[in-house]
Design a protein around this motif. Structure first.
Motif, PDB file in Angstrom:
ATOM      1  N   GLU A  31       1.990   0.117  92.206  1.00  0.00           N
ATOM      2  CA  GLU A  31       3.338  -0.227  91.775  1.00  0.00           C
ATOM      3  C   GLU A  31       3.477  -1.717  91.554  1.00  0.00           C
ATOM      4  O   GLU A  31       2.821  -2.522  92.221  1.00  0.00           O
ATOM      5  CB  GLU A  31       4.377   0.201  92.834  1.00  0.00           C
ATOM      6  CG  GLU A  31       4.341   1.675  93.215  1.00  0.00           C
ATOM      7  CD  GLU A  31       3.399   1.956  94.367  1.00  0.00           C
ATOM      8  OE1 GLU A  31       2.499   1.121  94.620  1.00  0.00           O
ATOM      9  OE2 GLU A  31       3.557   3.003  95.019  1.00  0.00           O
TER      10      GLU A  31
ATOM     11  N   ARG B  75       6.153  -3.224  94.999  1.00  0.00           N
ATOM     12  CA  ARG B  75       5.765  -2.377  96.122  1.00  0.00           C
ATOM     13  C   ARG B  75       6.766  -2.401  97.248  1.00  0.00           C
ATOM     14  O   ARG B  75       6.885  -1.447  98.008  1.00  0.00           O
ATOM     15  CB  ARG B  75       4.372  -2.766  96.614  1.00  0.00           C
ATOM     16  CG  ARG B  75       3.289  -2.336  95.635  1.00  0.00           C
ATOM     17  CD  ARG B  75       1.925  -2.782  96.040  1.00  0.00           C
ATOM     18  NE  ARG B  75       1.530  -2.329  97.369  1.00  0.00           N
ATOM     19  CZ  ARG B  75       0.904  -1.167  97.592  1.00  0.00           C
ATOM     20  NH1 ARG B  75       0.653  -0.360  96.607  1.00  0.00           N
ATOM     21  NH2 ARG B  75       0.565  -0.830  98.821  1.00  0.00           N
TER      22      ARG B  75
ATOM     23  N   ALA C 138       9.110   0.404  97.185  1.00  0.00           N
ATOM     24  CA  ALA C 138       8.567   1.671  97.658  1.00  0.00           C
ATOM     25  C   ALA C 138       8.305   1.633  99.170  1.00  0.00           C
ATOM     26  O   ALA C 138       7.770   2.583  99.722  1.00  0.00           O
ATOM     27  CB  ALA C 138       7.281   1.984  96.910  1.00  0.00           C
TER      28      ALA C 138
ATOM     29  N   LYS D 225       6.218  -0.354 100.713  1.00  0.00           N
ATOM     30  CA  LYS D 225       4.795  -0.525 101.007  1.00  0.00           C
ATOM     31  C   LYS D 225       4.484  -2.007 101.174  1.00  0.00           C
ATOM     32  O   LYS D 225       5.197  -2.852 100.625  1.00  0.00           O
ATOM     33  CB  LYS D 225       3.966   0.037  99.857  1.00  0.00           C
ATOM     34  CG  LYS D 225       4.070   1.535  99.706  1.00  0.00           C
ATOM     35  CD  LYS D 225       3.188   1.995  98.586  1.00  0.00           C
ATOM     36  CE  LYS D 225       3.322   3.502  98.408  1.00  0.00           C
ATOM     37  NZ  LYS D 225       2.503   3.978  97.304  1.00  0.00           N
TER      38      LYS D 225
ATOM     39  N   ARG E 215       1.333   4.832  93.464  1.00  0.00           N
ATOM     40  CA  ARG E 215       2.439   5.780  93.376  1.00  0.00           C
ATOM     41  C   ARG E 215       1.975   7.212  93.217  1.00  0.00           C
ATOM     42  O   ARG E 215       2.785   8.122  93.270  1.00  0.00           O
ATOM     43  CB  ARG E 215       3.341   5.402  92.203  1.00  0.00           C
ATOM     44  CG  ARG E 215       2.670   5.439  90.849  1.00  0.00           C
ATOM     45  CD  ARG E 215       3.710   5.370  89.742  1.00  0.00           C
ATOM     46  NE  ARG E 215       4.236   4.021  89.594  1.00  0.00           N
ATOM     47  CZ  ARG E 215       3.746   3.124  88.726  1.00  0.00           C
ATOM     48  NH1 ARG E 215       2.709   3.436  87.977  1.00  0.00           N
ATOM     49  NH2 ARG E 215       4.276   1.936  88.616  1.00  0.00           N
TER      50      ARG E 215
ATOM     51  N   ASP F 196       2.515  12.202  89.310  1.00  0.00           N
ATOM     52  CA  ASP F 196       3.653  13.116  89.403  1.00  0.00           C
ATOM     53  C   ASP F 196       3.361  14.356  88.563  1.00  0.00           C
ATOM     54  O   ASP F 196       3.289  14.287  87.336  1.00  0.00           O
ATOM     55  CB  ASP F 196       4.907  12.391  88.883  1.00  0.00           C
ATOM     56  CG  ASP F 196       6.134  13.265  89.010  1.00  0.00           C
ATOM     57  OD1 ASP F 196       5.971  14.440  89.432  1.00  0.00           O
ATOM     58  OD2 ASP F 196       7.235  12.793  88.691  1.00  0.00           O
TER      59      ASP F 196
ATOM     60  N   GLY G 115       3.619   9.285  95.408  1.00  0.00           N
ATOM     61  CA  GLY G 115       4.226   8.285  96.287  1.00  0.00           C
ATOM     62  C   GLY G 115       3.253   7.712  97.289  1.00  0.00           C
ATOM     63  O   GLY G 115       3.527   6.682  97.913  1.00  0.00           O
TER      64      GLY G 115
END
Lengths: 892, 80
Positions: A638, A641, A644, A646, A672, A675, A748
């Motif tokens: 990402e 981050r 998120a 992280k 990430r 998806d 994720g």
């Protein structure tokens, strides 16, 4: 290509790799002196060896890099990332040129143009004045500062005329005389150096002498291409000019400044006795500024009063000559008068107090590094001898070797001592006396108990200050002059020799052309085939000739040959094995560059880099891993981050491990993830499948869509990745080497891609099978199981056939139909080989199963090269050729 | 250029590094009794070094003063 150039290319690439590693290490630990030195050495070596060839642009770039590293090493600059970028860019350019040189044996035409901005960028960092030549920079440290530099010991052996001449010129000009000591490395001729010619070029040379080795090698063993000489030069030229001349041998030469007054005193014997009284009137004349009178007086005194005293006469003659020179620095004259006065502690007393029963020991020549190593090695060998049977021989050999080494170093006495100790050790039947004797030579006792300690001032003379009464004047008589510096350094070297020599042992690694290994591999393949014919022979012996006994013996012999062939094959495969680190080591640099470009903070973790695999496998790994790493950095990790939750620094892991006959490479990021919903949408959007089919996919299958051809989820094509070919290319490349790719991802949390690769491509396990009376091979690792099913169980679905196996419908493919072979006879059962193609089970209807065997698959070449249906051919023991099928191609 | 004439080794013109090997062979063969540097303009260090090590008398020094100076002060020839 000449062998020299080929060797240069190999080594240059190694040096570049080492430099890159070192630079990256430095970025993490900017204060590591050893890393910096390592980097400097690599670049220096590279530059030096490039000078052998006519690649001026390449040498110039390296030279600029070296200069920058020199300033870093002297801590005049601090390494920063932008500087590192430029050094790395310079290395890239050099690496590119190396490739070009390999292809064409010359630099590209644009080399000078492309090199210029790179050199300018590197030199830009040096803009702080002045951009010293490395040699000057390297030695200026000793000349500056408060420490008075040690004067070269050889100064005293310079002839009087040369000394006085140099002192005359320097004393008038008010500049120091430079004493250059140049010890060319023994292999310097191979670098194109001609030390003598170099020394002849020293400007304003006042003196040139050659220092021969302590002992010449006998002609029979003489190596004409090993330089054993050292050179000594006195010059009044500016240091900058001399340093420039010696810039390529800066590490082998030493330039010391000598004040004219110090030079004027060199080589003088101490003045004692009545002649000292002559100093006063001369000093008076000097004080009055009557140079002409001083010169005249000194000349007269040298002829009359001091006629019987050579020491005083020499001083006076020198004084007479120098005083007569217009503009002579008075300090020089003062120093000479001081020497005449003998106002320093008369060293003669020191010599006189020396106990008469101790013979004066001449200074021992210090032992050279290789000799120290030899001596240490003898001690170690002796210590390692356990068996009494070996002891006598070992003692004799060690004593001989050690004494020869010592004699070679000009230490005849020590050599004799070692021989005697060896004899004593033989008598005693124990190695201790010899070990003790060698150790004593390696660690000499301090000189104090043997000789009167002499003041070390000889090496620490200062320029005589004006009106300094106690200007050091007297020289020690040579016989009582110990060489503390030399003794210390030899002791230190001895100490080092014991700890360091392990790493300096000559390398036992061979460089072998890969073609030779491949030729061996082919021969072994033929041996295996020839060996496989023995069971056929045994069968014939029994069936045709009716000799069971003979058949048994052949089988026994076969077992023996079989074992040897197997070991031979394993051995040669081991030779072809490379650690995956050869691929992994390129990634720290790449990850650094990419993460800087993407402005993401990434920590690269490498695990299991010692894992080994066949060279071919390893060499095909770089591109796929590169794609995967780029993808991870670009899409996986990402940009924000923190959002998120992280840590700022992302973690990218490259891990290698071995699992049976497979090497598994995992590329894991904590980004990430993939998806599955997005993947389904993309798949529909790209027209790869309709929405219904997409919805039916499991999450795992959806994620694996990333490997489908023409699939890229990146919104925009970036510089780094996202051209929509990446993952597809990865899969193709890995499958080509006989491996497979697996992907797991948790949205994720991160993504892991595993590459499963065969350990070796050289030998393939195949299963033979029969279709319509012909034999084929199928790679064993594609086979899931073998079953026989009743013909009645085969169901037809439209025009396809399938069968039920453990409640699962498996499509059935008739190989004879696919291969256009005559149909086989109908029977009750069908032999079915269940294979996995892209993880999907497929049943292959065949006629009969054969046996499993190891073969060397040779790719199809010539007119057959374009046939995708077959991986290649293998030779069977009875001389038949086995076609090995590429199932994926055949079934599809 | 290095050549053997009778029992005298002649060094002529410029003697590059490769010639050290030739000179060594001549010295090792034991046929030569002396060295003549009359026509010698320059020698590579490898050759020069071998001249220092050579156990043979130098009959004629080279015309070039620096080289002549260094060879004239030749330390006692090395291995007997």
């Amino acid at each position: 290509m000449s062998p020299l150039l080929a060797q240069f290319l190999v080594e240059a690439r190694e040096q570049i790799a080492a430099t890159t590693d070192g630079l990256l290490g430095l970025e993490r630990d900017p204060h590591s002196v050893s890393l910096l030195n390592g980097v400097f050495r690599s670049v220096h070596t590279l530059k030096g060896s490039s000078g052998l060839f006519d690649f001026p642009a390449l040498t110039a770039v390296l030279h600029a890099g070296e200069d920058l590293l020199v300033t870093l090493r002297e801590q005049r600059l601090v390494l920063d990332p932008a500087m590192l970028d430029q050094i790395l860019a310079a290395l890239d350019l050099v690496a590119e040129w190396l490739d070009h040189i390999e292809d064409t044996e010359s630099l590209p035409d644009t080399a000078a143009e492309r090199g210029r901005p790179v050199i300018a960028a590197l030199r830009g960092w040096l803009s702080s004045p002045p951009a010293d030549e490395p040699a000057a920079a390297a030695t200026s440290g000793t000349a500056d500062g408060d420490d008075t530099p040690a004067l070269p010991a050889w100064l005293d052996s310079v002839p009087d005329a040369a000394l006085t001449g140099a002192a005359e010129r320097a004393g008038v000009a008010g500049v120091p005389v430079l004493a250059v000591t140049y010890r060319p490395e023994s292999q310097c001729f191979f670098k194109g150096d001609d030390p003598l010619a170099l020394m002849a070029q020293v400007p304003d040379r006042a003196h040139l002498a050659v220092e021969p080795p302590a002992a010449w090698t006998p002609l029979a063993e003489y190596d004409p291409f090993s330089c054993v000489l050292a050179f000594r030069v006195l010059t009044t030229a500016p240091r900058k000019e001399v340093a420039h001349l010696l810039r390529y041998v800066g590490d082998q030469s030493e330039i010391s400044d000598i004040a004219p007054a110090d030079l004027a005193l060199a080589g003088l014997s101490p003045v004692t006795g009545p002649a000292s009284s002559l100093a006063e009137p001369l000093a008076l004349l000097l004080e009055r500024g009557d140079r002409a009178g001083l010169a005249e007086a000194a000349r007269t005194m040298a002829g009359d009063e001091a006629a019987g005293d050579t020491a005083a006469a020499t001083v006076l003659r020198r004084l007479a000559r120098l005083a007569g020179v217009e503009g002579m620095d008075p300090a020089v004259l003062e120093a000479l008068i001081g020497a005449l006065r003998g106002d320093d502690t008369p060293p003669a007393e020191t010599a006189g107090e020396e106990p008469a029963d101790l013979p004066p020991t001449p200074p021992q020549p210090p032992l050279s590094e290789p000799v120290l190593r030899v001596l240490n090695e003898q001690c170690r060998t002796l210590a390692a001898v356990r068996s009494a049977a070996w002891l006598a021989g070992s003692i004799g050999a060690a004593a001989k070797v050690a004494s020869n080494a010592l004699r070679f170093s000009g230490r005849g006495d020590d050599a004799e001592r070692v021989l005697q100790a060896g004899a004593a050790a033989l008598d005693a039947g124990a190695a201790k006396p010899l070990v003790d004797a060698i150790t004593a030579i390696l660690n000499p006792p301090p000189p104090a108990p043997v000789r009167k300690p002499a003041p070390p001032k000889r090496t620490l003379r200062k320029a005589a200050a004006p009106a300094k009464a106690q200007a050091p004047a007297k020289e020690q008589p040579p016989v009582s002059v110990p060489q503390p510096a030399a003794a210390n350094s030899s002791a230190a070297a001895a100490g080092n020799g014991g700890t360091h020599d392990g790493s300096e042992r000559p390398s036992t690694v061979l460089r072998v052309d890969q073609g030779r290994i491949d030729a061996l591999m082919n021969l072994i393949g033929e041996l295996v085939v020839a060996k496989n014919s023995l069971p056929f022979l045994a069968r014939r012996a029994e069936n045709v000739y009716g000799s069971r006994e003979m058949a048994r013996e052949i089988k026994e012999q076969h077992a023996v040959i079989d074992r040897i062939a197997l070991e031979l094959r394993n051995g040669i495969m081991q030779v072809r094995m490379l650690p995956v680190s050869t691929v992994f080591q390129r990634f720290p640099r790449l990850v650094r560059d990419l993460s800087r470009k993407l402005n993401k903070h990434v920590d690269l973790v490498i695990e299991g880099e010692d894992t080994q695999a066949d060279k071919t496998v390893i060499e095909n790994l770089f591109e796929p891993i590169l794609h995967l790493v780029r993808n991870s950095l670009d899409h996986g990790i990402e940009t924000d981050r923190a959002a998120a939750g992280k840590p700022d620094a992302a973690r990218l892991t490259l891990a290698a491990s071995q699992d049976n006959d497979q090497v598994i490479i995992r590329i894991t990021d904590d980004g990430r993830g993939i998806d599955p919903v997005l993947m389904r949408d993309k798949a529909v959007e790209k027209g790869l499948m309709d929405r219904d089919a997409a919805q039916r996919l499991s999450d795992g299958e959806a994620m694996n869509l990333i490997f489908a051809a023409g699939f890229s989820t990146a919104a925009a094509v970036t510089d780094v990745s996202g051209r929509g070919v990446g993952m597809d290319a990865v899969r193709t490349a890995i499958e080509k080497t006989g491996g497979r790719v697996e992907l797991t991802s948790i949205p994720g949390t991160g993504t892991t891609v595993s590459l499963h690769l065969p350990l070796s491509m050289a030998v393939t396990r195949v299963m033979t099978l029969e279709v319509s009376g012909r034999q084929f091979g199928i790679p064993m690792d594609e086979i899931a199981e073998t079953v026989r099913i009743p013909r009645a169980d085969v169901v037809a679905i439209k025009d396809k056939e399938a069968f039920l196996l453990r409640d699962r419908i498996i499509p059935l493919v008739h190989l004879d139909r696919v291969l256009d072979l005559p149909p086989k006879t109908e029977s009750e059962d069908i032999a079915v080989l269940v294979v996995r193609i892209d993880k999907q089970p497929v049943g292959l209807a065949i006629e009969a199963f054969g046996e499993g065997m190891e073969v060397i698959v040779k790719p199809l070449d010539g007119p057959l090269a374009g046939m995708p249906d077959y991986l290649g051919t293998a030779l069977l023991g009875d001389g038949r050729v086995l076609l090995v099928m590429n199932l994926k191609e055949i079934v599809e | 250029m290095i050549r053997l004439e009778g029992t005298t080794i002649h060094l002529e013109d410029a003697c590059p590094v490769e010639e050290a090997e030739r000179l060594l062979e001549l010295l090792q063969s034991g046929t030569a009794t002396g060295i003549d540097l009359d026509g010698c303009r320059s020698v590579h260090t490898a050759v020069f070094q071998l001249l220092l090590a050579a156990p043979l008398p130098i009959h004629t020094l080279p015309p070039e003063p620096m080289l002549a100076g260094l060879l004239a002060g030749r330390p006692s020839p090395g291995p007997a």
